[in-house]
Write a protein that holds these residues in place. Sequence first.
Motif, mmCIF file in Angstrom:
data_model
loop_
_atom_site.group_PDB
_atom_site.id
_atom_site.type_symbol
_atom_site.label_atom_id
_atom_site.label_comp_id
_atom_site.label_asym_id
_atom_site.label_seq_id
_atom_site.Cartn_x
_atom_site.Cartn_y
_atom_site.Cartn_z
ATOM 1 N N LYS A 190 1.090 -0.946 0.030
ATOM 2 C CA LYS A 190 0.293 -0.382 -0.075
ATOM 3 C C LYS A 190 0.487 1.388 -0.911
ATOM 4 C CE LYS A 190 -0.974 0.143 5.496
ATOM 5 N NZ LYS A 190 -1.563 0.757 6.170
ATOM 6 N N TYR A 191 1.800 1.115 -0.146
ATOM 7 C CA TYR A 191 2.767 2.108 0.348
ATOM 8 C C TYR A 191 3.632 2.359 -1.175
ATOM 9 C CZ TYR A 191 2.477 2.277 5.519
ATOM 10 O OH TYR A 191 2.069 2.132 6.454
ATOM 11 N N THR A 192 4.652 3.844 -1.075
ATOM 12 C CA THR A 192 5.189 3.995 -2.914
ATOM 13 C C THR A 192 5.989 4.213 -1.178
ATOM 14 O OG1 THR A 192 2.743 5.143 -2.747
ATOM 15 C CG2 THR A 192 5.312 5.902 -4.586
ATOM 16 N N ALA A 193 7.315 3.866 -2.055
ATOM 17 C CA ALA A 193 8.504 4.878 -2.463
ATOM 18 C C ALA A 193 8.993 5.499 -3.447
ATOM 19 C CB ALA A 193 9.230 3.624 -2.488
ATOM 20 N N VAL A 194 9.528 7.207 -3.556
ATOM 21 C CA VAL A 194 9.564 8.400 -3.684
ATOM 22 C C VAL A 194 11.473 8.719 -3.398
ATOM 23 C CG1 VAL A 194 8.393 11.218 -4.638
ATOM 24 C CG2 VAL A 194 7.831 9.222 -3.179
ATOM 25 N N CYS A 195 12.228 8.797 -4.801
ATOM 26 C CA CYS A 195 13.469 9.307 -4.623
ATOM 27 C C CYS A 195 13.996 9.741 -4.981
ATOM 28 C CB CYS A 195 13.977 8.244 -4.876
ATOM 29 S SG CYS A 195 13.884 6.401 -4.059
ATOM 30 N N SER A 196 14.699 10.709 -5.568
ATOM 31 C CA SER A 196 15.231 11.550 -6.468
ATOM 32 C C SER A 196 15.644 10.950 -7.373
ATOM 33 C CB SER A 196 16.991 12.180 -5.784
ATOM 34 O OG SER A 196 16.418 12.390 -4.738
ATOM 35 N N GLY A 197 15.280 12.185 -8.227
ATOM 36 C CA GLY A 197 15.179 11.902 -9.973
ATOM 37 C C GLY A 197 13.638 11.719 -10.589
ATOM 38 N N VAL A 229 9.092 7.073 2.307
ATOM 39 C CA VAL A 229 8.387 5.558 2.533
ATOM 40 C C VAL A 229 6.595 6.318 3.079
ATOM 41 C CG1 VAL A 229 7.360 3.414 2.524
ATOM 42 C CG2 VAL A 229 10.121 3.450 1.940
ATOM 43 N N ALA A 230 5.867 5.849 2.051
ATOM 44 C CA ALA A 230 3.882 6.338 3.303
ATOM 45 C C ALA A 230 3.098 6.048 2.145
ATOM 46 C CB ALA A 230 4.650 7.446 3.847
ATOM 47 N N ASP A 231 2.037 6.167 2.538
ATOM 48 C CA ASP A 231 0.756 5.835 1.491
ATOM 49 C C ASP A 231 0.436 7.488 0.747
ATOM 50 O OD1 ASP A 231 -1.294 5.509 0.523
ATOM 51 O OD2 ASP A 231 -2.559 5.257 2.585
ATOM 52 N N TYR A 232 1.223 7.637 -0.412
ATOM 53 C CA TYR A 232 1.301 8.721 -0.941
ATOM 54 C C TYR A 232 -0.031 8.774 -1.743
ATOM 55 C CZ TYR A 232 5.137 9.965 1.762
ATOM 56 O OH TYR A 232 6.483 10.647 2.671
ATOM 57 N N ASP A 233 -0.289 9.722 -2.616
ATOM 58 C CA ASP A 233 -0.921 10.007 -3.943
ATOM 59 C C ASP A 233 0.199 11.167 -4.243
ATOM 60 O OD1 ASP A 233 -3.296 8.434 -3.390
ATOM 61 O OD2 ASP A 233 -4.884 9.901 -2.487
ATOM 62 N N GLU A 234 0.243 11.847 -5.295
ATOM 63 C CA GLU A 234 0.902 12.571 -6.517
ATOM 64 C C GLU A 234 -0.220 13.712 -6.876
ATOM 65 O OE1 GLU A 234 4.041 12.759 -9.906
ATOM 66 O OE2 GLU A 234 2.645 10.652 -9.704
ATOM 67 N N ILE A 235 0.407 14.528 -6.555
ATOM 68 C CA ILE A 235 -0.220 15.634 -7.402
ATOM 69 C C ILE A 235 0.556 16.474 -8.816
ATOM 70 C CG2 ILE A 235 -1.049 18.482 -6.922
ATOM 71 C CD1 ILE A 235 -1.805 18.147 -4.332
#
Length: 693
Positions: A190-197, A229-235
């Motif tokens: 259920k989580y998203t990992a967001v990194c640089s790039g 890392v968390a439960d994210y939505d993206e705008i």
Amino acid sequence: MNGIKNHSVTGIEINKKQFLLFYLFFFAVSFGFSQNVDFRKDVDILHYTINLNITDFKNKKIGGNTEIKLSPNKESLQKITLELFKLEVDSVFIFGEKINNFSYNGKIIEIPFEHKKPEEECCTKVTVYYQGYPKEDLDWGGFFFTDSSAYNIGVGMEADPQSFGRAWFPCIDDFEEKASFDFNITVPEKYTAVCSGILVSEKKNSDNTHTFSWKLKQEVPTYLVSVAVADYDEIKSVYKSITGREIPVSLYMYPEDLANAEFSFQNLNKALRTFENDFGEYVWDRVGYVEVPFTSGAMEHVCNIAYPEYAVDSTLFRETLMAHELSHHWFGNLVTCKTSQDMWLNEGWATYCEALFKEQVYGKDDFKDFMRENHVKVLTQAHIFDNGYRAVYGVPHDYTYGTTVYDKGADVAHTLRGFLGDSLFFDALTAYLKHFSYKSVSTAEFKNFIADYTEIPLDDFFDTWVYTEGFPHFSISDFSVSETGKKYRADFTVNQRLKARDFYGNDNKIELYFIDENAGIIKKTVKMSGISENYSMIFNSKPLAIFVDPEEKIADATLDNYKVFSDTANYDFRYTDFSILITKLKGKAVVQSVMNYIKPANPKSENYEISKEKYWDIKGAVKGKIKAEGTFYVNSDEQNLGVEFEDIVLLYRPDENSAFKPVKAEQYQYDAVQGIFIVRDLKFGQYIAGVEK
């Protein structure tokens, strides 16, 4: 960085044997210390591939490996040294061959190295497998877990060096070593990992996990890359650069904060346009912010700014924080300070970019108020927060991220703008950022480039504003006017006094406004050096007053504010603790309020002890007739007179050659330490707080 302290020894005779033992110990410690520094120069890191499993939120544990592509910088290299902070190293491989005799002490991995590289390989490949419980910095930064999120903050303010990539992957960890990155981060489903790039792929795994793969092609230091890392939505949105390139914009936010984020980030594109117009194109592949539960600010990770949830609040109250972190993609991320002593090149300029954002989005008045508030903080608080008056360059480790670096650094940037003029200033900075892209720069290199580009010598400027603590203070004395034919000759002295320093700056560029008998403004600029210089100028109309630095381009030991009046008015000269009520005006008036954060020159007063901390200069000229009242705010704690407000007296003198005397004023007390004095018959001159002897 802590070295060996020198201690004097008295009353003890050291024989030759004792001296030899001491010398050998000193040499061993010194040699070990130098080796600890030099290993960062042994290799050139080309690329990191970070493969991590971040699924154990219960135990707050990570695990995986990092593959490092590197090239030795010397043929005699016998070991590769990497940094990793308090994680467990399971194994190390070079070109897939397991290295059994590596060592690791919780901070440093030392790996025996033989110069054997397969012909088909471009470089040496080292893979480190590790796992454990990543640590937070003792002060600020590090790696953080909550029950529902994990993220890093790339700087450790207590760490030395402060670059803190080693909190979550093995690396060479300083401000100079730069590399490109790949990230493969496995997280709960259920989580998203967001990194640089930029996001390359997302893979669903059979064990109810997802693996997110990100790529950062540009080379950056280790402190500027990140994972969240968390439960994210993206705008999602797209920003069209000044080059015409369409750049993806992504705000990874908690689902419940999407509406708040839409409002709080409404001026993001304006901030981007401001910085592109001022400093050149945004060169990165993505504009990115990610919400994190950090409670102490934000962090400018490339394309993935860690942004605190308290700032995603459906207001614009903290949008200068948004602008500050974004501006690091020019100052800090694109061109990085070479050492922590050069940190003002990152943080001072990013703080000044907050003001530039204000100027572009809200106008010149908001820009001036931002800089006034900043300058008051520098004059009155920086020496308290940073344990002394300091130069912006060379600040000790404990104050690398202090008020001097951030706020005084912004003052210096603003003063350089005034010294060069807008056109040269912005052109030179754009050229500097382009020339040094993806490199680290020292203060001396910055100075030399700007001087060469503008063809304006900057040694004196940097000696005055960058390399010396405290502040200069500029003022006018001995002003007189005489007729010469049909014209007027003004004679005057420009003085430089010193606050918390003993160095007189040279080649100071000072703008003057001469206010004439018609309440008109005549603009002049002088260059002065040393303690004082005398000037004579010819005018067509009679000058009545001189305003020093009226547009507030110099961050000296004053706060200035002026206003042109053509009618009755009630006006607050913001940040100078003075307001004026003009009850009658037939004609035109120009008034300046200057708060001087220094003791007055020739501080004469027979029966009163006067403040050594601050005083007012109320200057001006009137065409016609005026009746005005002045209100002076006084805080007795700021006057350092040892009394409370009720014992304070307001004193006045027409010029600095006169003695201060009590002025007729009404005193109104707010509380024990603060209140106001109202002078019903306001006159131009100097005012100061005092107490009867």
